[in-house]
Structures are given as structure tokens and as C-alpha cells.
Design a protein around this motif. Sequence first.
Motif, PDB file in Angstrom:
ATOM      1  N   SER A 102      20.406 -19.622  22.432  1.00 34.39           N
ATOM      2  CA  SER A 102      20.034 -19.972  21.210  1.00 34.39           C
ATOM      3  C   SER A 102      19.211 -18.958  20.520  1.00 34.39           C
ATOM      4  O   SER A 102      19.570 -18.579  19.113  1.00 34.39           O
ATOM      5  CB  SER A 102      19.274 -21.448  21.023  1.00 34.39           C
ATOM      6  N   GLN A 105      21.699 -16.089  20.010  1.00 34.75           N
ATOM      7  CA  GLN A 105      22.260 -16.259  18.641  1.00 34.75           C
ATOM      8  C   GLN A 105      21.494 -16.114  17.414  1.00 34.75           C
ATOM      9  O   GLN A 105      22.301 -15.726  16.384  1.00 34.75           O
ATOM     10  CB  GLN A 105      22.837 -17.742  18.774  1.00 34.75           C
ATOM     11  N   ALA A 106      20.027 -16.403  17.428  1.00 35.53           N
ATOM     12  CA  ALA A 106      19.159 -16.360  16.210  1.00 35.53           C
ATOM     13  C   ALA A 106      18.943 -14.700  16.243  1.00 35.53           C
ATOM     14  O   ALA A 106      18.233 -14.411  15.143  1.00 35.53           O
ATOM     15  CB  ALA A 106      18.100 -17.153  16.647  1.00 35.53           C
ATOM     16  N   ARG A 108      16.499 -12.907  17.635  1.00 35.04           N
ATOM     17  CA  ARG A 108      15.192 -12.483  17.487  1.00 35.04           C
ATOM     18  C   ARG A 108      14.685 -12.525  18.995  1.00 35.04           C
ATOM     19  O   ARG A 108      15.169 -13.147  19.962  1.00 35.04           O
ATOM     20  CB  ARG A 108      14.363 -13.878  17.250  1.00 35.04           C
ATOM     21  N   ASN A 169      23.921 -12.591  19.444  1.00 35.88           N
ATOM     22  CA  ASN A 169      25.113 -13.435  19.422  1.00 35.88           C
ATOM     23  C   ASN A 169      25.738 -13.540  20.834  1.00 35.88           C
ATOM     24  O   ASN A 169      26.883 -14.080  20.692  1.00 35.88           O
ATOM     25  CB  ASN A 169      26.159 -12.876  18.414  1.00 35.88           C
TER      26      ASN A 169
ATOM     27  N   TYR C 113      28.275 -18.752  15.960  1.00 37.99           N
ATOM     28  CA  TYR C 113      27.078 -17.940  16.022  1.00 37.99           C
ATOM     29  C   TYR C 113      27.048 -17.297  17.428  1.00 37.99           C
ATOM     30  O   TYR C 113      26.023 -16.388  17.512  1.00 37.99           O
ATOM     31  CB  TYR C 113      25.528 -18.956  16.044  1.00 37.99           C
ATOM     32  N   LYS C 194      25.083 -28.043  20.146  1.00 38.04           N
ATOM     33  CA  LYS C 194      23.448 -27.814  20.413  1.00 38.04           C
ATOM     34  C   LYS C 194      22.948 -26.666  20.109  1.00 38.04           C
ATOM     35  O   LYS C 194      21.927 -26.532  19.236  1.00 38.04           O
ATOM     36  CB  LYS C 194      23.476 -28.263  21.708  1.00 38.04           C
ATOM     37  N   MET C 195      23.624 -25.395  20.558  1.00 38.58           N
ATOM     38  CA  MET C 195      22.767 -24.139  20.413  1.00 38.58           C
ATOM     39  C   MET C 195      23.047 -23.603  19.034  1.00 38.58           C
ATOM     40  O   MET C 195      22.145 -23.164  18.658  1.00 38.58           O
ATOM     41  CB  MET C 195      23.731 -23.268  21.401  1.00 38.58           C
ATOM     42  N   ALA C 196      24.032 -24.039  18.274  1.00 39.96           N
ATOM     43  CA  ALA C 196      24.156 -23.835  16.869  1.00 39.96           C
ATOM     44  C   ALA C 196      22.976 -24.467  16.263  1.00 39.96           C
ATOM     45  O   ALA C 196      22.235 -23.910  15.255  1.00 39.96           O
ATOM     46  CB  ALA C 196      25.574 -24.136  16.124  1.00 39.96           C
ATOM     47  N   ALA C 197      22.687 -25.801  16.284  1.00 40.47           N
ATOM     48  CA  ALA C 197      21.655 -26.373  15.787  1.00 40.47           C
ATOM     49  C   ALA C 197      20.322 -25.723  16.121  1.00 40.47           C
ATOM     50  O   ALA C 197      19.360 -25.390  15.394  1.00 40.47           O
ATOM     51  CB  ALA C 197      21.438 -27.852  16.038  1.00 40.47           C
ATOM     52  N   ARG C 198      19.895 -25.341  17.334  1.00 38.97           N
ATOM     53  CA  ARG C 198      18.849 -24.851  17.901  1.00 38.97           C
ATOM     54  C   ARG C 198      18.568 -23.422  17.197  1.00 38.97           C
ATOM     55  O   ARG C 198      17.387 -23.001  17.017  1.00 38.97           O
ATOM     56  CB  ARG C 198      18.828 -24.730  19.505  1.00 38.97           C
ATOM     57  N   CYS C 199      19.533 -22.520  17.281  1.00 38.77           N
ATOM     58  CA  CYS C 199      19.379 -21.138  16.615  1.00 38.77           C
ATOM     59  C   CYS C 199      19.159 -21.131  15.322  1.00 38.77           C
ATOM     60  O   CYS C 199      18.518 -20.445  14.648  1.00 38.77           O
ATOM     61  CB  CYS C 199      20.731 -20.209  17.083  1.00 38.77           C
ATOM     62  N   GLU C 200      19.693 -22.297  14.507  1.00 41.10           N
ATOM     63  CA  GLU C 200      19.177 -22.324  13.132  1.00 41.10           C
ATOM     64  C   GLU C 200      17.924 -22.747  13.028  1.00 41.10           C
ATOM     65  O   GLU C 200      17.092 -22.366  12.155  1.00 41.10           O
ATOM     66  CB  GLU C 200      19.997 -23.447  12.334  1.00 41.10           C
ATOM     67  N   MET C 201      17.276 -23.628  14.018  1.00 39.92           N
ATOM     68  CA  MET C 201      15.772 -23.795  14.120  1.00 39.92           C
ATOM     69  C   MET C 201      15.074 -22.720  14.417  1.00 39.92           C
ATOM     70  O   MET C 201      14.116 -22.477  13.654  1.00 39.92           O
ATOM     71  CB  MET C 201      15.680 -25.016  15.115  1.00 39.92           C
ATOM     72  N   ILE C 202      15.561 -21.724  14.997  1.00 39.30           N
ATOM     73  CA  ILE C 202      14.735 -20.722  15.424  1.00 39.30           C
ATOM     74  C   ILE C 202      14.861 -19.408  14.306  1.00 39.30           C
ATOM     75  O   ILE C 202      13.890 -18.878  14.027  1.00 39.30           O
ATOM     76  CB  ILE C 202      15.258 -20.115  16.830  1.00 39.30           C
ATOM     77  N   ASN C 203      15.991 -19.707  13.759  1.00 40.06           N
ATOM     78  CA  ASN C 203      16.077 -18.620  12.601  1.00 40.06           C
ATOM     79  C   ASN C 203      16.843 -19.425  11.463  1.00 40.06           C
ATOM     80  O   ASN C 203      18.188 -19.257  11.449  1.00 40.06           O
ATOM     81  CB  ASN C 203      17.185 -17.334  13.093  1.00 40.06           C
ATOM     82  N   ASN C 206      19.875 -17.597   9.748  1.00 44.03           N
ATOM     83  CA  ASN C 206      21.111 -17.180  10.673  1.00 44.03           C
ATOM     84  C   ASN C 206      22.354 -16.920  10.088  1.00 44.03           C
ATOM     85  O   ASN C 206      22.744 -17.426   9.243  1.00 44.03           O
ATOM     86  CB  ASN C 206      21.237 -18.204  11.838  1.00 44.03           C
TER      87      ASN C 206
ATOM     88  N   MET D 201      18.000 -32.553  10.648  1.00 44.64           N
ATOM     89  CA  MET D 201      17.451 -31.091  11.044  1.00 44.64           C
ATOM     90  C   MET D 201      18.573 -30.230  10.755  1.00 44.64           C
ATOM     91  O   MET D 201      18.339 -28.881  10.219  1.00 44.64           O
ATOM     92  CB  MET D 201      17.214 -31.117  12.675  1.00 44.64           C
TER      93      MET D 201
END
Lengths: 232, 232, 232, 232
Positions: A102, A105-106, A108, A169, C113, C194-203, C206, D201
Motif C-alpha cells: 500500500s 502504491q502510494a 511514498r 506501484n 494502483y 483493500k490495498m487501494a483503500a489503504r494507499c489512498e489513505m496513505i496518499n 494518489n 473512508m
Amino acid sequence: MLEELKKEVYEANMLLPKYGLVTFTWGNVSGIDREKGLFVIKPSGVDYNKLTPETMVVVDLDGKKVEGEYNPSSDTDTHAVLYNRFPNIGGVVHTHSSWATSWAQAGRDIPCYGTTHADYLYGSVPCVRNLTKEEIDEVYEKNTGILIADEYEKRGMDYVATPAVLCKNHGPFTWGKNAHEAVHNAVVLEEVAKMAARCEMINPQNKPAPQELQDKHYYRKHGANAYYGQNN
Amino acid sequence: MLEELKKEVYEANMLLPKYGLVTFTWGNVSGIDREKGLFVIKPSGVDYNKLTPETMVVVDLDGKKVEGEYNPSSDTDTHAVLYNRFPNIGGVVHTHSSWATSWAQAGRDIPCYGTTHADYLYGSVPCVRNLTKEEIDEVYEKNTGILIADEYEKRGMDYVATPAVLCKNHGPFTWGKNAHEAVHNAVVLEEVAKMAARCEMINPQNKPAPQELQDKHYYRKHGANAYYGQNN
Amino acid sequence: MLEELKKEVYEANMLLPKYGLVTFTWGNVSGIDREKGLFVIKPSGVDYNKLTPETMVVVDLDGKKVEGEYNPSSDTDTHAVLYNRFPNIGGVVHTHSSWATSWAQAGRDIPCYGTTHADYLYGSVPCVRNLTKEEIDEVYEKNTGILIADEYEKRGMDYVATPAVLCKNHGPFTWGKNAHEAVHNAVVLEEVAKMAARCEMINPQNKPAPQELQDKHYYRKHGANAYYGQNN
Amino acid sequence: MLEELKKEVYEANMLLPKYGLVTFTWGNVSGIDREKGLFVIKPSGVDYNKLTPETMVVVDLDGKKVEGEYNPSSDTDTHAVLYNRFPNIGGVVHTHSSWATSWAQAGRDIPCYGTTHADYLYGSVPCVRNLTKEEIDEVYEKNTGILIADEYEKRGMDYVATPAVLCKNHGPFTWGKNAHEAVHNAVVLEEVAKMAARCEMINPQNKPAPQELQDKHYYRKHGANAYYGQNN
């Protein structure tokens, strides 16, 4: 050949599902025999419950298969570059573990927000840029390894002190003095990635841990003055 | 010596992986014999599946080893200070449990948002500041304990009523009347930390629970008028 | 009749609880015999631990029961439309798996992502609109299938390359060359969601993965030039 | 007395840890014999692994113990009120399950964002206000039940159609036609609460599911025209 190493690399691969780091076949571990200049790696796309020490594949430092029934991992060339460029490592791991991926993918770096991170990984975990279309089309997996090693050079980072990286990514690679330690660092990275995301959720203006605290914890566990554990 | 206490502390340590509070060796539990002025603690960096009652280490209230084959936990001096400064506690736990550590990394007290928290922990769970470079360089682990105890004094908090604290950029310590209760409180803290983060996500303007509700739940379980459970 | 297919569909259904994709009876898998024009599907509302190959229901491509003691899944008509409109698929899965359903409830396509997504699902996972009151009142389940197939046509998407869809405020459907592959894709979708939601949370800003990286990973595993795995 | 009901309520209580809805002793299930006007409930503060059918406590509709070795749950008076005010229910559950409690701590109703919710719970899950200091001091647990029942009346809600409620800064209660169905609804609530938080979220401007879709799913499973499952 390399029966002992095959067993070790097999066991290290089997730790990935045990620690919840892989879904299906999305991960691979390798370990190297530096004297022979050969490394052992998981076969490509084979289910973990069908792996045995005998299914492990032996390849040389150009990533060419030397022995084995199966094709080696499609990421073999990345492992090969890391062994060539990072002479003091003995094992490499690639996963798509959920939290580390994650962050990848972000796009960072993972800041060092606490001592859990500082105990194992010195400073931020770097996230390397995307490969260009040309780099992808040429030799994707090999260029992934080159990009990682170049990034450590460019940033003046010590690959032994920070044995974990994110590919934008894509996902994480970790390494260590052998295959087991590389897996250990993959577990640490996943835990650190999870807590870094959550602490930013709890405090969006969060700052990294003070440098002196990072240093204290890293050197409590590493180097001549370490006093954690039983080997001192 | 202290065979009964060693067994108790060993069992309490083994509850940490059972409750999912530790990764690898990232945690330690101790328990004290107040009459003898000695406490028993986990050895440093030893895998949980290699622990036995015999591997537990006996130390005095200066944190010096009195008996045992292994080095005691690297956090032993913090435990020692807590036993010295908090005379009514019998057990101490340190973990890097994921949600509590995320709050510690975020550098925030955990507000009391509900009755799950109020049932066990009176008021906010405090997060103590970072140690200065001087305090780290001098005696890091000992100063961590001093900082915790000083913070309770400064805030006028009762350490028996709020048996959990966060160390900024590090992680939680909890305590209790014995090693098992200290672990129990570590489980509570982790659950409370998780729900506090999630309820802020659901309502970013969230307010703590009304004081009268906090009091009702705390005193339903504690003190002369408690009526929860079977001991009344 | 279709004993072999019933066994296969039964086994594929039992993978849903194994992979944590269902709570109670909230999911169903079917598989088709294209020659006979019949498909086999889970009975409606029957607990997974009471399923056997014999409890599977045989229906025709109009969704009418041909054989079986139980009523077929209430979603049978959706499966029937998908088999009719997507001639190259052999299995269909519907679940309320937690992350994919959260995206469906949020009414958003899942952007690509990273390579985990690109390895299996070409481009975004589409989220189709709500049915109108008239479409619901008429034939809800059938119109759900029609809406999905129409959306793929409207967007010019290849249903083989992107074997997963979200129905707004409802949940996901996935498919594959047979029932097992359809379940495999349901697992992939859940992990990717799951990972798409989390990477948007991190960035929160994105961006999707570069197209050339998506293409590289998709075609590393699919088509004439694939080189992942052992079949090349 | 009530041996059959004690067994049923015991089994329903044991489902709470099985479904991951409780930590330690933080939950309780009861079931009623409407003819005798007595209900059976978990004893207060007793570990789940020490429960047996014989440890269940029989109380009357004023919440007074009629039979049993142990004190009944400290929440007994809330159960009693719910049985008195909601004549068509046969079982009640209280937990501190993590996601539902997080919504309760956030003080918000859970909007109906999708069909998983609509299949079981008609409309929003209400969150009732805090009790006042006077209401707490008087008879806390009884007033909790009164507040819940009053809220359903005030909002004109059908307690059979929406068998789940949140108490602000506390946690959820659910009910059903018997103890098992009440637990079933507690599992549904937890899953629905989790997905509602996550979809907000993913889309902070999220809207509830269209009313016609909510109605379709609710009435597909409930009432004279239901066609889900095998009883039609």
C-alpha cells in the motif's frame, strides 16, 4: 547441488505464508552461496503447498538457470542484480504484503516514526521511482534491481543498515545476511508499514522520531556497542 | 529461587503471543516479590517458543541480575524504576502492540471515548514526551521509567486507576497487581487504542465520553461500591 | 447429472469461507457445462457446513431449475445473464467480501494502483450504477446481470481481461474460465480493494500506476508473450 | 428449571468468542421463556471457558434472580426492559464488538450504505443519546433499556425490522426471535459497521443506498413475498 542451501531457501519461502505475507504465489525468497557464485530461488508461479527443497531452482549471478526442473521466479533478475550490487547480503525476499505494498502504491518513503522501525531499519524506507517505458521494455526485472541499487547510492544509504525498499506501484524487496533474515526483515517492514499508516491517521501532522532516539534503538541492537539479546 | 514467581511470569509472557500483542521478541513481562525486593523478567531477545520458567531472569530493584543463565530484557531498568516508584504494582508489561504503538508514534494521549476504556482505565491514557538526547545518552531505560513516574505525579494521576502509559515514538507500558493483570491491561489498552482510532475516523470531531458515564463504569468495577462480577 | 461439475462447484463454494470471503451464507459460486447449456449453483441460504456436491442445483440458461432438491441461489438470474452475455466464461462468483463491498457501497471504480491489480485485472474495476426502481421491480436479479454486461459494452471493456465488477451499494461479482478461477479472482479483487483503500489513505492524491507498468505486468502473465509461471 | 433454555443461551453465549465479538468477558446473551415470564442470562464477569449451561442465571422480568449460583450479568436490567417493551423478541445480546462500538463511541447512526445492511436491518441503525447524570445515578442499566425503547417509539421505528441499536459512548445491543438469532444479528451488525466506516473512508461524500434497493433486499428476505432461502 547446494542441497543445504535449497533446504534453507525452501524453509524461508514457507515462512511467507506462515507470517501472512503472501496471497497465492505472490512472493519469492532466494539465498546465495557466495563462494560458488550461485543462488537458489523459488520456482515461478508454483503453489506454496507444492514446494519442496527439490523444486528450488539454482541460478547464476546473471540469473541464468543452472539446475532445476522448473522455471525460476519471474523476479530472478532483480534478485541477481541485488546480489551483484550488494556484496554483503545473503538472502533476498519479494512479496506483495498488504501494508508495504500500500505504501509502494502510494509512492511514498516510510518515515521512521518509532523505535519498532529504528530497531531494524535505519532511517526512512525508500520508495524508488517508476521505471520509464524504455526501462520496462528493455529488461524490466533487471532494471528494477539496478534502480534499487542506484537509489541507495544516490541517497548515500547503507544497504546493510536499511535492508528494505519499496518499488513504486509494485511492492517491497527486503534482504539480509541470509534467506531467513531477509524474511525476518519482510515481517518487520510489514509491521512498520502498518503502524506508520495508522499513526498518520491518528495524527495527520505526525513527525518522524527524533534522530537521537532512532540512533539509540538502532545501535542498541547493531554494531560494537549493541546490548540487546544474548550475544554481548 | 522464586520458582513459583518464575512460573507465573513465564505464563504471563506466553500470553503475549496468544493475544497477538507481540511480533518476534518485541515484548516482555515481569513480576515482583515485594518481600524479597526481587523481580523476575523475560530474558532479552529470546524467542517465545524457547522460553521456559527456568529461562526467566531474577533481578534486584536496581535492575542488576541476581540469578539466571541469560541477560535480562534490555528494558529491565524501566521495569525496576516502575516497581520503585509505584509501590502498589506487582507486574509490568512492555509491548510494541500495533494500535497502542501507533498512538505512541502519533504522540497523543488516548482520550476516553467509551465504557470499554472507562471500565479499566480511568481518564485518558497519557503519552509521555520524548527523552532529551542527554537523558537518552545517560541511562535510556532508567530515564524512561523516571519520565513515566514523573508524568503521573505532574498530572496528579493515580497509577493504580490508570495502569497504562504510552512512550512517544516508542510504545506502551502497562502494569497491574501481578504479571497476569498487567497482561490483561495490555490487551485492554490495545483494544481501546484500536477503537479510539476508528471512532475518530468515523467522527473526526469526536468528544470524550461524559465524565459521569466514565465514573459510572469505572466505579461499577472498582472500589467499595463495585457490583460487576462475582466478588460482591 | 453433471456429477463432476457439481463436485467442482461444491469445492469452489467451500473455498469462499476458507479464504474469508463470506459471512454466513453471503456468497455463491456457479460453474457451467457449455455443451449442455446448463450450470450448477449453490442452493439459496444453506449454511456452508451443510453443503455437499449433491445439494448443488442444476439450472438452465434461463435460470430455471432443472434438477435439485433445493431452491437455487436467489442470484441465479444474474449468473444466467452473465453466462449468456459472456460466452467465454465458465464460472461466476458473488460475495459480500468486506473491502470489495466497501468500494461498491462507496460507488467508485477501483483504480489500478499497482502490479498486484495489473497482474490479474486489466485497468480499473468498474462500479455499475444503481438499477432504477422500475428495473428493480421488474426483474431485479436479471437486470443486475444485464446492467453489468451493458456496462462492459458501453466502456468497450474486455470481460476476459477484467473479470471483476462492483454493483453500487451491493457488492462484487467475479468470473473466470471455471468456478475455481472465478473464486481465485474474487480473492484477488478483495486484496486489491483493500490495498487501494489503504494507499489512498496513505496518499490522498494518489495516481494510478503508469499504463506501461500495468501493461508489462498484465502481459507478463497473459497472452502469447507471457513468461510468468511454468507454462511457457 | 428451564434446562433447555439454559443450554440454548449457553450455546449462544459461546458463539460470541467464536465469531470474535468479545474480548475477555465483555458481552452477554440472554433468552426468554415468554410463558413463564423468566429469562436466562450469562453470569457477570465469568470467563467464557468456565461457562456451562448450569452456570446460566434465571431472572424474572424485573431482573431479579430466581435461580442460579452466580450473580447475573450487570446488564441484566437492560435486558429486562427490552423484553418488557419489545414483546416479540426472544433473545438479547450485548457486546463491545470493535466496529459497532467504534460507531457508538463516535455517537453516530450507521447509515444503510448497501444490501448487506438492508438484508437484515431496515434503515439506519440508531445511536441513542447519553443518559443524563440523574438517569445514570438513579438506575443506570434499567434507564439504558428505557432509553432504547423510547428512541424506537420516538422515531416510529419497528424494533423487529431493525433489531440493533448503539448506545452512545458504550456499545451495541441486538435482539432476535431467540438467543441464536440475536447473536446472528450481532455478527451482521459488526460486519455492517465495518463496511460503513470503510466506505466513508473510500468516499467521504457517500450517500445511503437508494430506498428502493433497501426495500428490495429487505423484502427479498422478510415478509409474505420473501424468496431468499428454502422456506418459500
